[in-house]
Scaffold this active site. Structure first.
Site, PDB file in Angstrom:
ATOM      1  N   THR A  28       0.686  -1.112  -0.084  1.00  0.00           N
ATOM      2  CA  THR A  28      -0.054  -0.084   0.115  1.00  0.00           C
ATOM      3  C   THR A  28       0.643   1.173  -0.075  1.00  0.00           C
ATOM      4  O   THR A  28       1.831   1.043   0.278  1.00  0.00           O
ATOM      5  CB  THR A  28      -1.042   0.035   1.433  1.00  0.00           C
ATOM      6  OG1 THR A  28      -2.034   1.146   0.858  1.00  0.00           O
ATOM      7  CG2 THR A  28      -0.528   0.359   2.367  1.00  0.00           C
ATOM      8  N   CYS A  34      -3.376   8.086   7.520  1.00  0.00           N
ATOM      9  CA  CYS A  34      -3.469   6.940   7.343  1.00  0.00           C
ATOM     10  C   CYS A  34      -2.354   6.594   8.089  1.00  0.00           C
ATOM     11  O   CYS A  34      -1.387   6.543   8.030  1.00  0.00           O
ATOM     12  CB  CYS A  34      -4.012   6.791   5.927  1.00  0.00           C
ATOM     13  SG  CYS A  34      -5.398   7.312   5.376  1.00  0.00           S
ATOM     14  N   HIS A  51      -5.690  -0.208   5.575  1.00  0.00           N
ATOM     15  CA  HIS A  51      -5.090   0.715   5.090  1.00  0.00           C
ATOM     16  C   HIS A  51      -5.823   1.660   5.909  1.00  0.00           C
ATOM     17  O   HIS A  51      -7.509   1.750   5.011  1.00  0.00           O
ATOM     18  CB  HIS A  51      -4.948   1.150   3.277  1.00  0.00           C
ATOM     19  CG  HIS A  51      -4.484   2.678   3.360  1.00  0.00           C
ATOM     20  ND1 HIS A  51      -3.432   3.436   2.804  1.00  0.00           N
ATOM     21  CD2 HIS A  51      -5.072   3.693   3.443  1.00  0.00           C
ATOM     22  CE1 HIS A  51      -3.749   4.314   1.861  1.00  0.00           C
ATOM     23  NE2 HIS A  51      -4.019   4.608   3.312  1.00  0.00           N
TER      24      HIS A  51
END
Lengths: 167, 124, 207
Positions: A28, A34, A51
């Site tokens: 990711t 995040c 995520h």
């Protein structure tokens, strides 16, 4: 959320998670505030990467089709999928990256600290689920890309400014 | 030489004004916040002050009121400056005691004209 | 009444939004043009409704190196505005802005360059909001600038997080600037609060 295996790199997008096994690789990018959460079962070679954007689904004011938006629902949904794939929860380990405060200003602003709150929420949920965190690269002020090799449990974190490290 | 005090939290703006004003023939001193600005004004007694409207902690309007209420600095003319130029800000600046207003990006020729007019008026 | 979640903006509402962001960007472009003495052009404004996860792609890709300036605004309407430049553009702009300056060391240079970009952001964001405030005859105030230099995806995720609190879809009010004279690329994105949309449409005379 899909399940694949055998050597391919599977991208995990924002507010999403994927589980896979054996030689699959999960990746990711663009972890700012995040948090990327890796869960893996080294015994059964099963792994997942989520995520997440927000700490807690109770703050959500609307319906969502993405449980992985939130730390609580995201981690729990991922645990369930890993078990379905043959994982044993008491073997699970976690590694986390992200939760930065990407912006700087003349005066610090607590409203910008969502990254920190996300990290706290993730740690809380993992503690509730009794999953130990064995690797971490969180906080600070830079963006990260996370690559997770299920076979070995290896997690690489890359950043534009500070290169590559393993957690 | 005419001494100009620039009070602005942006290092870039301080440098830019320092360069432009020195080239225009002025002596320049700089402060990066209202507290230091008021102290510097009391100490150095500049001929004119260029004061940023939006600064963190203490903004330009409060700083201006402060300067105007202090006997050592109340007679130093103040030009307020900001990237957000509208009539309301200009009015607020005048109400707090500024004699003039200039918007960013600063047109140095316009600023020179304003300074000359203000200081010319001072001297009569 | 228009709900962002339902993506139910009428054509006339979308037109209004395009006009507003076009005006805002045009004012900013004029300020930038004055600052660096180059012609700046504004591209056709885009109003896109996209799933949050697709936003980085729409803005140029999550691995694009950018410098971004983020501001909050308050007043008769509230919201956020985000201005970003590709890294090469930021470097070029900084060269123009600091052309007259000498630095005693690299660290001072970096500090002043960052300050220059924050100041630039201040001027451009103020111009943009000034345009809207004049158009609507309202008051709007801007926060101090928040600066970030990193990959686009990581920089904007803060904004996507804000949106994600309410919905899975982002309303992107995006304009792009460029110049025929030099190689620059910049984006302006405004995020009015949901309640502010109603105020905007009422103000302009459409319900």
């Amino acid at each position: 959320m899909t399940t694949k295996e055998d050597g391919k790199t599977l991208p995990v997008e924002i507010a999403d998670f994927k589980v896979a096994k054996n030689s699959a690789v999960l990746e990711t990018t663009s972890l700012g505030s995040c948090v990327g959460i890796v869960l893996y079962d080294p015994v059964n070679k099963i792994g997942g990467l989520a995520h997440i954007l927000l700490p807690d689904s109770s703050i959500s004011k609307a319906q969502t089709s993405s449980p992985a938006k939130f730390a609580d629902t995201g981690i729990r949904a991922m645990i369930e999928e890993m078990i379905k794939l043959g994982g044993q929860k008491n073997c699970f380990r976690a590694k986390i990256a992200g939760g930065a405060n990407m912006f700087e200003s003349v005066l610090p602003d607590p409203c910008m600290a969502i990254g920190e709150r996300n990290v706290e929420a993730v740690k809380k949920v993992l503690a509730e689920e009794k999953i130990p965190i064995v690797g971490e690269d969180t906080g600070k002020n830079y963006g990260r890309t996370l690559i997770f090799y299920i076979e070995t449990g290896k997690v690489i974190v890359k950043s534009a400014q500070y290169g590559t490290k393993e957690i | 030489m005419v001494k100009v005090l620039v009070i602005d939290d942006s290092r870039f703006f301080q440098q830019e004004m320092d360069f432009q004003l020195r080239h225009a023939g002025y002596e320049v001193i700089v402060a990066d916040n209202a507290y230091k600005g008021v102290e510097l004004a009391k100490k150095e007694r500049p001929d004119i002050i260029i004061l940023d409207l939006v600064m963190p902690e203490v903004d330009g309007l409060v700083a201006c009121l402060n300067l105007k209420s202090n006997s050592r600095t109340k007679d130093i003319p103040v030009i307020m400056c900001t990237s957000y130029s509208n009539t309301e800000n200009a009015e607020k600046a005048i109400e707090s005691g500024a004699v003039g207003f200039i918007s960013k990006p600063v047109d140095i020729n316009l600023l020179k004209v304003k300074i000359q007019r203000i200081l010319g008026a001072e001297h009569g | 009444m228009t709900e962002i979640n339902n993506e139910a903006f009428s054509l006339i509402e979308l037109d209004t939004l395009r006009e507003i962001i076009n005006m805002g960007t045009a004012y900013s472009a004029t300020s930038l043009s004055k600052l660096i003495d180059k012609t700046i052009l504004v591209n056709v404004p885009r109003v896109d409704i996209a799933p949050i996860k697709k936003v980085p792609e729409l803005l140029g890709g999550s691995n694009l190196s950018i410098v971004g300036l983020y501001f909050k605004f308050y007043g008769n309407i509230d919201g956020k505005i985000f201005i970003f430049f590709e890294k090469e553009t930021a470097e070029l702009l900084v060269k123009y802005l600091t052309a007259n300056m000498t630095f005693s060391n690299v660290s001072e240079q970096k500090e002043i360059e960052k300050s220059a970009l924050m100041e630039l952001g201040n001027i451009l964001a103020n111009s943009y909001l000034n345009a809207i405030a004049e158009m609507m005859d309202i008051k709007i105030l801007l926060s101090i600038p928040y600066y970030s230099s990193d990959m686009l995806g990581a920089v904007i995720d803060f904004m996507l997080i804000e949106i994600a609190k309410f919905t899975d879809y982002a309303l992107l009010l995006n304009t792009v600037i460029e110049s025929p004279e030099i190689k620059i690329a910049g984006n302006f994105i405004i995020f009015p609060e949901r309640e502010s949309f109603e105020k905007i449409f009422k103000n302009v005379g459409i319900e």
